[in-house]
Every structure is written in structure tokens, then in C-alpha cells.
Design a protein around this motif. Structure first.
Motif, PDB file in Angstrom:
ATOM      1  N   UNK A 199      12.674   4.454   4.438  1.00  0.00           N
ATOM      2  CA  UNK A 199      12.433   4.759   2.766  1.00  0.00           C
ATOM      3  C   UNK A 199      13.393   5.792   2.296  1.00  0.00           C
ATOM      4  N   UNK A 200      13.918   5.135   0.780  1.00  0.00           N
ATOM      5  CA  UNK A 200      14.449   6.227   0.288  1.00  0.00           C
ATOM      6  C   UNK A 200      13.406   6.511  -1.340  1.00  0.00           C
ATOM      7  N   UNK A 201      13.736   7.777  -0.976  1.00  0.00           N
ATOM      8  CA  UNK A 201      12.722   8.182  -3.092  1.00  0.00           C
ATOM      9  C   UNK A 201      13.293   9.330  -3.506  1.00  0.00           C
ATOM     10  N   UNK A 202      13.547   8.938  -4.548  1.00  0.00           N
ATOM     11  CA  UNK A 202      13.562   9.805  -5.501  1.00  0.00           C
ATOM     12  C   UNK A 202      12.582  10.412  -6.631  1.00  0.00           C
ATOM     13  N   UNK A 203      12.087  11.601  -6.766  1.00  0.00           N
ATOM     14  CA  UNK A 203      11.349  12.315  -7.356  1.00  0.00           C
ATOM     15  C   UNK A 203      11.115  13.850  -7.958  1.00  0.00           C
ATOM     16  N   UNK A 204      11.066  13.968  -9.463  1.00  0.00           N
ATOM     17  CA  UNK A 204      11.162  15.498  -9.432  1.00  0.00           C
ATOM     18  C   UNK A 204       9.737  16.473  -8.360  1.00  0.00           C
ATOM     19  N   UNK A 205       8.960  16.025  -7.900  1.00  0.00           N
ATOM     20  CA  UNK A 205       7.960  16.274  -6.648  1.00  0.00           C
ATOM     21  C   UNK A 205       9.070  17.469  -5.214  1.00  0.00           C
ATOM     22  N   UNK A 206       9.842  16.697  -5.940  1.00  0.00           N
ATOM     23  CA  UNK A 206      10.654  17.231  -4.421  1.00  0.00           C
ATOM     24  C   UNK A 206      12.105  18.105  -5.027  1.00  0.00           C
ATOM     25  N   UNK A 207      12.287  18.442  -6.324  1.00  0.00           N
ATOM     26  CA  UNK A 207      13.192  19.657  -6.493  1.00  0.00           C
ATOM     27  C   UNK A 207      12.874  21.405  -6.069  1.00  0.00           C
ATOM     28  N   UNK A 208      13.969  21.507  -5.359  1.00  0.00           N
ATOM     29  CA  UNK A 208      13.532  22.813  -4.555  1.00  0.00           C
ATOM     30  C   UNK A 208      12.664  22.913  -3.723  1.00  0.00           C
ATOM     31  N   UNK A 209      12.684  21.916  -3.037  1.00  0.00           N
ATOM     32  CA  UNK A 209      12.115  21.964  -2.236  1.00  0.00           C
ATOM     33  C   UNK A 209      13.212  21.484  -0.889  1.00  0.00           C
ATOM     34  N   UNK A 210      12.506  21.895   1.157  1.00  0.00           N
ATOM     35  CA  UNK A 210      13.601  21.702   1.720  1.00  0.00           C
ATOM     36  C   UNK A 210      13.043  19.951   2.409  1.00  0.00           C
ATOM     37  N   UNK A 211      14.597  20.110   2.594  1.00  0.00           N
ATOM     38  CA  UNK A 211      13.969  18.614   3.786  1.00  0.00           C
ATOM     39  C   UNK A 211      12.452  18.503   4.106  1.00  0.00           C
ATOM     40  N   UNK A 212      12.163  19.846   5.286  1.00  0.00           N
ATOM     41  CA  UNK A 212      11.366  19.327   5.491  1.00  0.00           C
ATOM     42  C   UNK A 212       9.254  19.458   5.130  1.00  0.00           C
ATOM     43  N   UNK A 213       9.966  20.228   4.031  1.00  0.00           N
ATOM     44  CA  UNK A 213       8.490  20.012   3.247  1.00  0.00           C
ATOM     45  C   UNK A 213       8.134  18.385   2.101  1.00  0.00           C
ATOM     46  N   UNK A 214       9.692  17.908   1.966  1.00  0.00           N
ATOM     47  CA  UNK A 214       9.491  16.673   1.189  1.00  0.00           C
ATOM     48  C   UNK A 214       9.165  15.781   1.970  1.00  0.00           C
ATOM     49  N   UNK A 215       9.642  15.787   3.646  1.00  0.00           N
ATOM     50  CA  UNK A 215       8.876  15.015   4.546  1.00  0.00           C
ATOM     51  C   UNK A 215       7.451  15.058   4.518  1.00  0.00           C
ATOM     52  N   UNK A 216       7.215  15.747   4.711  1.00  0.00           N
ATOM     53  CA  UNK A 216       5.566  16.333   5.025  1.00  0.00           C
ATOM     54  C   UNK A 216       4.598  16.422   3.756  1.00  0.00           C
ATOM     55  N   UNK A 271       0.831  -1.365   0.000  1.00  0.00           N
ATOM     56  CA  UNK A 271      -0.194   0.073   0.163  1.00  0.00           C
ATOM     57  C   UNK A 271       0.850   0.815   0.315  1.00  0.00           C
ATOM     58  N   UNK A 272       2.225   1.439   0.608  1.00  0.00           N
ATOM     59  CA  UNK A 272       2.701   2.305   1.094  1.00  0.00           C
ATOM     60  C   UNK A 272       3.602   2.795  -0.557  1.00  0.00           C
ATOM     61  N   UNK A 273       4.549   1.533  -1.337  1.00  0.00           N
ATOM     62  CA  UNK A 273       4.564   1.347  -2.110  1.00  0.00           C
ATOM     63  C   UNK A 273       3.541   1.973  -3.391  1.00  0.00           C
ATOM     64  N   UNK A 274       2.458   2.057  -3.216  1.00  0.00           N
ATOM     65  CA  UNK A 274       1.655   1.730  -4.494  1.00  0.00           C
ATOM     66  C   UNK A 274       0.837   3.276  -4.084  1.00  0.00           C
ATOM     67  N   UNK A 275       0.648   4.140  -3.158  1.00  0.00           N
ATOM     68  CA  UNK A 275       0.530   5.126  -2.936  1.00  0.00           C
ATOM     69  C   UNK A 275       2.160   6.428  -3.282  1.00  0.00           C
ATOM     70  N   UNK A 276       2.668   6.039  -2.718  1.00  0.00           N
ATOM     71  CA  UNK A 276       3.624   6.788  -2.533  1.00  0.00           C
ATOM     72  C   UNK A 276       3.455   6.848  -4.664  1.00  0.00           C
ATOM     73  N   UNK A 277       3.865   5.662  -5.278  1.00  0.00           N
ATOM     74  CA  UNK A 277       3.735   5.641  -6.766  1.00  0.00           C
ATOM     75  C   UNK A 277       3.077   6.655  -8.146  1.00  0.00           C
ATOM     76  N   UNK A 278       1.868   6.765  -6.901  1.00  0.00           N
ATOM     77  CA  UNK A 278       0.833   7.115  -7.826  1.00  0.00           C
ATOM     78  C   UNK A 278       0.870   9.122  -7.272  1.00  0.00           C
ATOM     79  N   UNK A 279       1.265   9.028  -6.125  1.00  0.00           N
ATOM     80  CA  UNK A 279       1.569  10.561  -5.158  1.00  0.00           C
ATOM     81  C   UNK A 279       2.652  11.302  -6.046  1.00  0.00           C
ATOM     82  N   UNK A 280       3.739  10.463  -6.905  1.00  0.00           N
ATOM     83  CA  UNK A 280       5.082  11.620  -6.912  1.00  0.00           C
ATOM     84  C   UNK A 280       5.571  10.494  -8.071  1.00  0.00           C
ATOM     85  N   UNK A 281       4.713   9.323  -8.427  1.00  0.00           N
ATOM     86  CA  UNK A 281       6.057   9.103 -10.140  1.00  0.00           C
ATOM     87  C   UNK A 281       7.574   8.929  -9.965  1.00  0.00           C
ATOM     88  N   UNK A 282       8.124   8.308  -8.595  1.00  0.00           N
ATOM     89  CA  UNK A 282       8.915   8.584  -7.888  1.00  0.00           C
ATOM     90  C   UNK A 282      10.364   8.060  -9.671  1.00  0.00           C
TER      91      UNK A 282
END
Length: 90
Positions: A46-63, A7-18
Motif C-alpha cells: 500500500x502507498x497512500x498519501x493523505x493530509x491526515x498523516x501530516x505531522x505524524x510519525x511513521x508508526x502513528x500513520x501505520x496505526x 473493501x480495503x480501498x473503500x475503507x481507506x478512502x472513507x477514513x482518509x480521503x487520500x
């Protein structure tokens, strides 16, 4: 892995296209500690790489990740260690 990890993997893939997604069930190392459940799937790394995290600080990514996994964090998951990267970061 089990149903929670799936479930975690499916939700992360849907939200971020990592471009990278690594989820490790680390529950066995927490046997006897708070939040540990028989059968595991309570503590993850968890280690995740996604374009959605570009330009965002660490805390914003975690949120963003915690928002996508709000149901799991409120229920079966006790702890989630996060490394969130933008493409090209290491």
C-alpha cells in the motif's frame, strides 16, 4: 482486483480521503509461505498519501491504517506493507 482489495480501498478512502492510493496484491510472491491463500488477496503493498498523516510519525500513520482495516487484518489479510505519506512528501 478482488473483493478484499475493493473493501480495503473503500475503507481507506472513507477514513482518509487520500490524494493518492495505490494498492497492489502481492500474494503470488508469497506462494508456499505463511498466510498465503489460493486466490490471492492475502499480501498487499500500500502507498497512500493523505493530509491526515501530516505531522505524524511513521508508526502513528501505520496505526491509523491498521485501525481502519482492523477487520481485514484479523481475517483475510496476512501482510500489509505500508508507505504512508503526507502531501508533499516523497
Amino acid at each position: 482486483m478482488g473483493a478484499v482489495a475493493d473493501t480495503i480501498e473503500a475503507k481507506l478512502k472513507a477514513a482518509f480521503s487520500p490524494t493518492r492510493l495505490e494498492l497492489v496484491d502481492d500474494s503470488d510472491r508469497h506462494n508456499g509461505h505463511a498466510g498465503h491463500r489460493e486466490g490471492g488477496e492475502s499480501h498487499f503493498n500500500l502507498t497512500i498519501e493523505a493530509q491526515a498523516f501530516a505531522g505524524k510519525p511513521r508508526v502513528a500513520r501505520q496505526r491509523l491504517i491498521f485501525q481502519a482495516l482492523s477487520e481485514e487484518m484479523a481475517g483475510p489479510v496476512h501482510a500489509l506493507s505500508i508507505v504512508a505519506l503526507a502531501p508533499g512528501e516523497s
